[in-house]
Design a protein around this motif. Structure first.
Motif, PDB file in Angstrom:
ATOM      1  N   LEU A  43      65.835  22.080 -19.577  1.00 35.21           N
ATOM      2  CA  LEU A  43      65.037  22.684 -18.508  1.00 35.21           C
ATOM      3  C   LEU A  43      63.595  22.183 -18.553  1.00 35.21           C
ATOM      4  O   LEU A  43      63.008  21.832 -17.524  1.00 35.21           O
ATOM      5  CB  LEU A  43      65.092  24.212 -18.641  1.00 35.21           C
ATOM      6  N   ASN A  44      63.024  22.109 -19.749  1.00 31.93           N
ATOM      7  CA  ASN A  44      61.652  21.627 -19.897  1.00 31.93           C
ATOM      8  C   ASN A  44      61.535  20.157 -19.516  1.00 31.93           C
ATOM      9  O   ASN A  44      60.525  19.718 -18.955  1.00 31.93           O
ATOM     10  CB  ASN A  44      61.167  21.829 -21.329  1.00 31.93           C
ATOM     11  N   GLN A  45      62.591  19.355 -19.815  1.00 34.36           N
ATOM     12  CA  GLN A  45      62.570  17.945 -19.436  1.00 34.36           C
ATOM     13  C   GLN A  45      62.626  17.783 -17.919  1.00 34.36           C
ATOM     14  O   GLN A  45      62.010  16.895 -17.352  1.00 34.36           O
ATOM     15  CB  GLN A  45      63.738  17.208 -20.087  1.00 34.36           C
ATOM     16  N   LEU A  46      63.380  18.671 -17.258  1.00 36.19           N
ATOM     17  CA  LEU A  46      63.524  18.566 -15.806  1.00 36.19           C
ATOM     18  C   LEU A  46      62.187  18.778 -15.077  1.00 36.19           C
ATOM     19  O   LEU A  46      61.956  18.188 -14.020  1.00 36.19           O
ATOM     20  CB  LEU A  46      64.544  19.592 -15.312  1.00 36.19           C
ATOM     21  N   VAL A  47      61.335  19.626 -15.617  1.00 35.02           N
ATOM     22  CA  VAL A  47      60.063  19.943 -14.919  1.00 35.02           C
ATOM     23  C   VAL A  47      58.865  19.328 -15.626  1.00 35.02           C
ATOM     24  O   VAL A  47      57.721  19.671 -15.343  1.00 35.02           O
ATOM     25  CB  VAL A  47      59.871  21.469 -14.800  1.00 35.02           C
ATOM     26  N   LYS A  48      59.109  18.400 -16.537  1.00 36.17           N
ATOM     27  CA  LYS A  48      58.029  17.798 -17.307  1.00 36.17           C
ATOM     28  C   LYS A  48      57.009  17.140 -16.376  1.00 36.17           C
ATOM     29  O   LYS A  48      57.362  16.402 -15.452  1.00 36.17           O
ATOM     30  CB  LYS A  48      58.598  16.759 -18.271  1.00 36.17           C
ATOM     31  N   GLY A  49      55.739  17.431 -16.629  1.00 38.27           N
ATOM     32  CA  GLY A  49      54.669  16.859 -15.810  1.00 38.27           C
ATOM     33  C   GLY A  49      54.275  17.709 -14.624  1.00 38.27           C
ATOM     34  O   GLY A  49      53.274  17.434 -13.955  1.00 38.27           O
ATOM     35  N   GLU A  50      55.049  18.747 -14.343  1.00 37.58           N
ATOM     36  CA  GLU A  50      54.741  19.631 -13.219  1.00 37.58           C
ATOM     37  C   GLU A  50      54.032  20.892 -13.744  1.00 37.58           C
ATOM     38  O   GLU A  50      54.604  21.615 -14.569  1.00 37.58           O
ATOM     39  CB  GLU A  50      56.011  20.024 -12.471  1.00 37.58           C
ATOM     40  N   PRO A  51      52.826  21.176 -13.299  1.00 33.24           N
ATOM     41  CA  PRO A  51      52.103  22.359 -13.797  1.00 33.24           C
ATOM     42  C   PRO A  51      52.783  23.646 -13.351  1.00 33.24           C
ATOM     43  O   PRO A  51      53.327  23.712 -12.243  1.00 33.24           O
ATOM     44  CB  PRO A  51      50.715  22.222 -13.183  1.00 33.24           C
ATOM     45  N   PRO A  52      52.748  24.653 -14.193  1.00 37.48           N
ATOM     46  CA  PRO A  52      53.336  25.942 -13.799  1.00 37.48           C
ATOM     47  C   PRO A  52      52.504  26.588 -12.692  1.00 37.48           C
ATOM     48  O   PRO A  52      51.296  26.362 -12.605  1.00 37.48           O
ATOM     49  CB  PRO A  52      53.272  26.769 -15.087  1.00 37.48           C
ATOM     50  N   PRO A  53      53.119  27.381 -11.832  1.00 34.39           N
ATOM     51  CA  PRO A  53      52.350  28.069 -10.781  1.00 34.39           C
ATOM     52  C   PRO A  53      51.356  29.057 -11.411  1.00 34.39           C
ATOM     53  O   PRO A  53      51.584  29.600 -12.488  1.00 34.39           O
ATOM     54  CB  PRO A  53      53.426  28.795  -9.972  1.00 34.39           C
ATOM     55  N   ALA A  54      50.253  29.258 -10.704  1.00 40.06           N
ATOM     56  CA  ALA A  54      49.165  30.087 -11.246  1.00 40.06           C
ATOM     57  C   ALA A  54      49.619  31.502 -11.571  1.00 40.06           C
ATOM     58  O   ALA A  54      49.157  32.112 -12.537  1.00 40.06           O
ATOM     59  CB  ALA A  54      48.004  30.116 -10.257  1.00 40.06           C
ATOM     60  N   TRP A  55      50.565  32.007 -10.777  1.00 36.45           N
ATOM     61  CA  TRP A  55      50.946  33.420 -10.981  1.00 36.45           C
ATOM     62  C   TRP A  55      51.684  33.636 -12.290  1.00 36.45           C
ATOM     63  O   TRP A  55      51.796  34.771 -12.764  1.00 36.45           O
ATOM     64  CB  TRP A  55      51.801  33.914  -9.807  1.00 36.45           C
ATOM     65  N   THR A  56      52.201  32.547 -12.900  1.00 38.94           N
ATOM     66  CA  THR A  56      52.939  32.702 -14.158  1.00 38.94           C
ATOM     67  C   THR A  56      52.031  32.672 -15.380  1.00 38.94           C
ATOM     68  O   THR A  56      52.486  32.937 -16.488  1.00 38.94           O
ATOM     69  CB  THR A  56      53.982  31.589 -14.302  1.00 38.94           C
ATOM     70  N   LYS A  57      50.757  32.308 -15.159  1.00 44.98           N
ATOM     71  CA  LYS A  57      49.840  32.223 -16.301  1.00 44.98           C
ATOM     72  C   LYS A  57      49.350  33.611 -16.684  1.00 44.98           C
ATOM     73  O   LYS A  57      48.888  34.373 -15.829  1.00 44.98           O
ATOM     74  CB  LYS A  57      48.650  31.339 -15.952  1.00 44.98           C
ATOM     75  N   ARG A  58      49.440  33.917 -17.928  1.00 45.21           N
ATOM     76  CA  ARG A  58      48.941  35.204 -18.411  1.00 45.21           C
ATOM     77  C   ARG A  58      47.419  35.170 -18.508  1.00 45.21           C
ATOM     78  O   ARG A  58      46.854  34.208 -19.020  1.00 45.21           O
ATOM     79  CB  ARG A  58      49.521  35.520 -19.794  1.00 45.21           C
ATOM     80  N   PRO A  59      46.733  36.200 -18.031  1.00 46.24           N
ATOM     81  CA  PRO A  59      45.275  36.212 -18.144  1.00 46.24           C
ATOM     82  C   PRO A  59      44.850  36.281 -19.605  1.00 46.24           C
ATOM     83  O   PRO A  59      45.432  36.999 -20.401  1.00 46.24           O
ATOM     84  CB  PRO A  59      44.869  37.488 -17.382  1.00 46.24           C
ATOM     85  N   ASN A  60      43.837  35.505 -19.924  1.00 46.05           N
ATOM     86  CA  ASN A  60      43.302  35.485 -21.280  1.00 46.05           C
ATOM     87  C   ASN A  60      42.272  36.591 -21.425  1.00 46.05           C
ATOM     88  O   ASN A  60      41.298  36.658 -20.664  1.00 46.05           O
ATOM     89  CB  ASN A  60      42.662  34.121 -21.558  1.00 46.05           C
ATOM     90  N   ALA A  61      42.470  37.444 -22.390  1.00 47.37           N
ATOM     91  CA  ALA A  61      41.557  38.593 -22.576  1.00 47.37           C
ATOM     92  C   ALA A  61      40.146  38.149 -22.904  1.00 47.37           C
ATOM     93  O   ALA A  61      39.192  38.896 -22.717  1.00 47.37           O
ATOM     94  CB  ALA A  61      42.096  39.493 -23.687  1.00 47.37           C
ATOM     95  N   LYS A  62      40.007  36.890 -23.389  1.00 48.05           N
ATOM     96  CA  LYS A  62      38.689  36.422 -23.800  1.00 48.05           C
ATOM     97  C   LYS A  62      38.008  35.560 -22.730  1.00 48.05           C
ATOM     98  O   LYS A  62      36.955  34.979 -22.987  1.00 48.05           O
ATOM     99  CB  LYS A  62      38.802  35.627 -25.098  1.00 48.05           C
ATOM    100  N   ASP A  63      38.621  35.465 -21.544  1.00 51.61           N
ATOM    101  CA  ASP A  63      38.029  34.635 -20.503  1.00 51.61           C
ATOM    102  C   ASP A  63      36.606  35.074 -20.165  1.00 51.61           C
ATOM    103  O   ASP A  63      35.706  34.244 -20.013  1.00 51.61           O
ATOM    104  CB  ASP A  63      38.891  34.666 -19.245  1.00 51.61           C
TER     105      ASP A  63
END
Length: 292
Positions: A43-63
């Protein structure tokens, strides 16, 4: 790239579909369920090089801390100062700001001066808060003035700021003449006159001001404050401006002084003066011996 055997033999075709789904904003879990591919490596090889959508990124508490650290670093703060301000480790600060230019080094004496000034500014803020607290509490203690209290307050106010009777000019001085630049003082004096039955028709006003000031604005300000018509004002007295004199009574808040004259006020003046000496006589004597 090594293609997967068996049912994953058409790797390039799967990759095209996986990339298309990724660009539509699907997560890895959603792509897995759509393509029925449950091998994470594939699965990771199939999407290699494609950035994940923003909504899947967890907010960093230290941002927020990171952004604040970068802001302080750009203002020239040291790691120690940022650590004290934000309460985070120096290692984290170093990672967050390492791409920023280092602040210009200051000599130790200048650093000490800056630290001392910061401590003093904090101390002044604390003191100012305490001063305001004391003033508010003192104002609240006064409450409503009785007629007698207002009379005594007016007597003391006049004796401090008004014209006094002189033996050599009694005929001219034995009347009420008051001048001040503080609108609150003027307001209290007018309330005192009201309490003594002095109608506004008996009052005459005159503005005293430097000629370099905004004379028209000052006249309008005082007329509005005392709520009388222009006919009650005598011609404004202008003081000549001396450019060699460094004056502090300048700026938009400077409106000169207002003089208030009360016609037919000899009797009230005598009552005021008598009451003043009555206050002086009634007050306990100062204990000069026990002063330290």
């Amino acid at each position: 790239m090594t293609h997967a055997p068996g049912k994953y033999a058409d790797f390039e075709g799967l990759r095209e579909r996986a990339v298309a789904l990724r660009r539509q904003g699907l997560s890895l879990r959603q792509i897995r369920d759509e393509l029925k591919i449950f091998n994470n490596d594939i699965l990771n090889q199939l999407v290699k090089g494609e950035p994940p959508p923003a909504w899947t990124k967890r907010p960093n508490a230290k941002d927020d801390l990171r952004e604040r650290a970068r802001e302080l670093r750009l203002r020239g703060w040291t790691y120690d100062q940022i650590q004290v301000e934000l309460g985070c480790s120096k290692s984290s600060i170093s990672l967050w700001v390492r791409d920023l230019p280092k602040p210009e080094r200051r000599d130790p004496s200048e650093q000490a001066k800056l630290a001392s000034r910061k401590r003093w500014e904090h101390e002044l803020a604390v003191r100012d808060k305490e001063r305001q607290k004391t003033k508010v509490a003192a104002a609240a203690e006064i409450g409503q003035l009785s007629d007698r209290e207002l009379f005594l307050a007016g007597v003391v106010l006049y004796w401090a700021e008004g014209a006094k009777d002189k033996a050599h000019s009694r005929q001219r001085r034995e009347n009420l003449q008051f001048i001040n630049s503080d609108p609150n003082v003027i307001g209290l004096y007018l309330r005192w006159l009201d309490s003594q039955g002095v109608h506004r028709e008996r009052l005459r006003f005159r503005v005293y001001i430097h000629e370099s000031a905004d004379v028209a604005e000052a006249e309008s300000y005082w007329a509005k404050l005392v709520d009388v018509g222009a006919s009650a004002f005598q011609r404004t007295a202008l003081k000549k401006h001396n450019p060699r004199t460094v004056r502090k009574n300048v700026g938009d808040s400077y409106r000169g002084c207002l003089a208030i004259y009360v016609t037919k006020s000899a009797e009230l003046y005598r009552r005021m003066e008598g009451a003043w000496y009555g206050i002086v006589g009634a007050a306990p004597e100062a204990d000069l011996e026990n002063r330290t």
